[in-house]
Design a protein around this motif. Structure first.
Motif, short mmCIF file in Angstrom:
data_model
loop_
_atom_site.label_atom_id
_atom_site.label_comp_id
_atom_site.label_asym_id
_atom_site.label_seq_id
_atom_site.Cartn_x
_atom_site.Cartn_y
_atom_site.Cartn_z
N GLY A 150 0.83 -1.20 0.00
CA GLY A 150 0.00 0.00 0.00
C GLY A 150 0.87 1.25 0.00
O GLY A 150 1.50 1.58 1.00
N ALA A 151 0.92 1.93 -1.15
CA ALA A 151 1.61 3.21 -1.27
C ALA A 151 0.59 4.27 -1.64
O ALA A 151 0.86 5.18 -2.42
N ASP A 152 -0.59 4.15 -1.04
CA ASP A 152 -1.74 4.93 -1.46
C ASP A 152 -2.13 6.01 -0.44
O ASP A 152 -3.31 6.36 -0.29
N GLY A 153 -1.15 6.55 0.24
CA GLY A 153 -1.35 7.78 0.97
C GLY A 153 -1.97 7.67 2.34
O GLY A 153 -2.22 6.58 2.87
N LEU A 154 -2.21 8.84 2.91
CA LEU A 154 -2.72 8.94 4.28
C LEU A 154 -4.05 8.20 4.45
O LEU A 154 -4.33 7.64 5.50
N HIS A 155 -4.87 8.23 3.41
CA HIS A 155 -6.19 7.57 3.47
C HIS A 155 -6.13 6.22 2.74
O HIS A 155 -7.02 5.88 1.97
N GLY A 164 -7.49 -2.48 8.97
CA GLY A 164 -8.64 -2.00 9.73
C GLY A 164 -8.99 -0.57 9.42
O GLY A 164 -8.31 0.10 8.63
N PRO A 165 -10.06 -0.04 10.03
CA PRO A 165 -10.57 1.30 9.70
C PRO A 165 -9.53 2.39 9.92
O PRO A 165 -8.67 2.32 10.80
N GLU A 166 -9.65 3.43 9.11
CA GLU A 166 -8.72 4.56 9.17
C GLU A 166 -8.68 5.20 10.55
O GLU A 166 -7.64 5.67 11.00
N GLU A 167 -9.82 5.22 11.24
CA GLU A 167 -9.89 5.89 12.55
C GLU A 167 -8.90 5.31 13.56
O GLU A 167 -8.52 5.99 14.51
N ARG A 168 -8.48 4.09 13.36
CA ARG A 168 -7.51 3.48 14.28
C ARG A 168 -6.12 4.10 14.15
O ARG A 168 -5.31 4.04 15.07
N TYR A 169 -5.82 4.65 12.98
CA TYR A 169 -4.44 5.00 12.67
C TYR A 169 -4.20 6.47 12.34
O TYR A 169 -3.06 6.93 12.42
N VAL A 170 -5.22 7.21 11.94
CA VAL A 170 -5.03 8.58 11.47
C VAL A 170 -5.60 9.56 12.48
O VAL A 170 -6.76 9.43 12.89
N ARG A 171 -4.78 10.52 12.87
CA ARG A 171 -5.19 11.51 13.88
C ARG A 171 -5.23 12.90 13.26
O ARG A 171 -4.25 13.37 12.66
N HIS A 172 -6.36 13.57 13.40
CA HIS A 172 -6.55 14.93 12.89
C HIS A 172 -5.77 15.91 13.77
O HIS A 172 -5.84 15.87 15.00
N LEU A 173 -5.02 16.83 13.11
CA LEU A 173 -4.18 17.78 13.84
C LEU A 173 -4.77 19.20 13.89
O LEU A 173 -4.08 20.14 14.23
N GLY A 174 -6.05 19.32 13.53
CA GLY A 174 -6.74 20.58 13.79
C GLY A 174 -6.79 21.58 12.65
O GLY A 174 -7.32 22.69 12.83
N TYR A 175 -6.29 21.22 11.47
CA TYR A 175 -6.29 22.15 10.34
C TYR A 175 -6.64 21.41 9.05
O TYR A 175 -6.47 20.19 8.95
N SER A 267 -7.32 17.16 5.34
CA SER A 267 -6.97 17.57 6.69
C SER A 267 -5.45 17.50 6.85
O SER A 267 -4.77 16.76 6.14
N ILE A 268 -4.94 18.27 7.78
CA ILE A 268 -3.57 18.07 8.23
C ILE A 268 -3.66 17.02 9.33
O ILE A 268 -4.23 17.24 10.38
N SER A 269 -3.15 15.86 9.02
CA SER A 269 -3.27 14.70 9.90
C SER A 269 -1.97 13.91 9.88
O SER A 269 -1.09 14.18 9.07
N ARG A 270 -1.87 12.95 10.78
CA ARG A 270 -0.73 12.04 10.76
C ARG A 270 -1.22 10.62 10.95
O ARG A 270 -2.23 10.38 11.62
N ALA A 271 -0.49 9.69 10.34
CA ALA A 271 -0.80 8.27 10.46
C ALA A 271 0.25 7.60 11.33
O ALA A 271 1.45 7.83 11.15
N ASP A 272 -0.20 6.81 12.26
CA ASP A 272 0.69 6.03 13.13
C ASP A 272 0.19 4.60 13.14
O ASP A 272 -0.83 4.29 13.76
N VAL A 273 0.90 3.73 12.45
CA VAL A 273 0.50 2.34 12.34
C VAL A 273 1.47 1.50 13.17
O VAL A 273 2.69 1.55 12.93
N PRO A 274 0.98 0.74 14.16
CA PRO A 274 1.88 0.01 15.06
C PRO A 274 2.81 -0.96 14.35
O PRO A 274 3.95 -1.15 14.76
N ALA A 275 2.33 -1.62 13.29
CA ALA A 275 3.18 -2.52 12.50
C ALA A 275 2.91 -2.22 11.03
O ALA A 275 1.76 -2.11 10.61
N TRP A 276 3.96 -2.08 10.25
CA TRP A 276 3.83 -1.67 8.86
C TRP A 276 3.55 -2.83 7.92
O TRP A 276 3.44 -2.63 6.71
#
Length: 399
Positions: A150-155, A164-175, A267-276
């Motif tokens: 998967g080289a298909d971006g933040l989403h 699993g669902p995006e909500e597990r891994y992507v955090r909105h940074l407020g902008y 959104s300005i967000s970041r992804a944090d996936v525990p295992a790649w």
């Protein structure tokens, strides 16, 4: 040995990965939802020894330098057009800054001879089997591959299907941020000039390549919004609503949205996936460790592509060993780069008038600006194996 590899995403990390995998003799297919390479987006930069080392080994560094913009100066103004702050080109330009669309075209050219590209399609299901991954597509017939990346971006679609669902891994940074192209009717200079009010920035500047064309960049503070990421009319309405009532050139820039051929909005967000990785499926670039703006995601994606392909070649396609080596080598580096994305929104559009005044007062002092420029050069780095030299040595010993 795993040889048939499917890459989802033909933005930056995907073609970079296809380039390296093709050089190592893997059979590569790249699937991309868009009907063609995307031409828009902001200028992107590479900075530091790690980025430049990978670009040089790819054989594209000289080409990128020839395409380089030289950096983009930024000027922030008040509603009456009065200049509040000017940042020189080197502030955001890195060692090499290039238009994102031209970078995508270059990486496609360097990879397409050794990879199959399928545009206008996407993955709808992934089923891991004892021998590979069975992939269903929206339009094409199902196929089986040894590995899927998967080289298909933040989403990431691959991350959603396999992890699993995006909500597990992507955090909105407020902008939120938006970019689009428009005619350069006012004769704007190269770079960007932008109205800055608390929580909002609207800037516009001429293209480095075509003085008759300009680019708009909008950034605004907001709680997380619910919208259709494929509905540009809805996204344009959100941008208009966020900047309604502002003066300066803002009404004219907003008027250009109707005719804009392409809008980037996210959104300005970041992804944090525990295992790649999970089984035969792995993530690279923003899908694994993204930061929308300011997190050096473009450079990190290119470096990650180099390491993932190199580890697969070194492990002779043993995906378990390769995925483990890839993540062990890169996770700390990628997270170090990612931190910059947390600061982008508050820096470009502080939420309060006090915050705006403080930023401008500090950076209007030459010593403070020089210090910021110096800090900008201190980027994360990692010692990279020279995979081609190593593999050539192995082949020589075996011969």
């Amino acid at each position: 040995m795993s040889t048939r590899i499917l890459i989802s995403g033909a933005s930056i990390a995907g073609p970079a990965l296809a380039h390296w995998l093709g050089r190592y003799g893997f059979e590569v297919t790249v699937v991309e939802l868009a009907p063609a390479l995307r031409d828009g987006g902001q200028d992107v930069d590479f900075r530091g020894r790690t980025h430049l080392t990978v670009l040089e080994r790819m054989g594209v560094l000289d080409e990128l330098r020839a395409l380089g913009t030289g950096g983009s100066p930024m000027t922030f103004v008040a509603a009456d057009g009065r200049r509040m702050l000017h940042l020189p080109a080197e502030f955001a330009g890195g060692d090499v800054e290039v238009p994102r669309g031209e970078l995508a075209q270059l990486l496609y050219r360097h990879s397409s001879a050794r990879a199959e590209y399928v545009f206008g399609d996407s993955i709808t299901a992934l089923e891991e089997t004892p021998s590979g991954v069975r992939v269903a597509f929206r339009y094409a017939a199902p196929r089986e591959f040894d590995l899927v990346i998967g080289a298909d971006g933040l989403h990431s679609n691959v991350r959603r299907l396999a992890f699993g669902p995006e909500e597990r891994y992507v955090r909105h940074l407020g902008y939120y941020a938006a970019t689009w192209r428009l005619p350069n009717d006012p004769g704007l200079p190269v770079g960007s000039v932008g109205l800055n009010v608390p929580g909002r920035l609207m800037s516009v500047g001429a293209s480095h390549r075509d003085p008759g064309r300009a680019g708009a960049f909008a950034l605004f503070a907001s709680p997380e919004l619910r919208y259709d990421r494929h509905d540009q009319a809805q996204q344009k309405a959100l941008v208009r609503a966020a900047f309604a009532g502002l003066g300066w050139r803002v009404p004219q820039v907003l008027d250009s949205l109707d005719a804009a051929p392409e809008l980037y909005f996210d959104s300005i967000s970041r992804a944090d996936v525990p295992a790649w990785s999970s089984g035969r499926i792995a993530l690279v670039g923003d899908a694994a460790c993204g930061a929308t703006i300011g997190g050096m995601g473009t450079g990190t994606g290119v470096v990650a592509a180099y390491v993932l392909a190199g580890e697969l070649a070194r492990a002779r396609g043993d995906h378990r060993a390769a995925f483990e080596g890839y993540e062990r080598l890169l996770r700390g580096y990628a997270q170090g780069c990612q931190k910059g994305g947390d600061r982008t929104g508050p820096f470009l559009a502080p939420r309060t008038a006090t915050g705006l005044r403080f930023r401008n007062a500090v950076l209007n002092r030459r010593w403070a600006l020089d210090k910021m420029l110096e800090l900008g050069k201190e980027v994360s780095s990692v010692e990279l194996p020279h995979y081609e030299a190593e593999l050539s040595g192995m082949a020589g010993r075996e011969g």
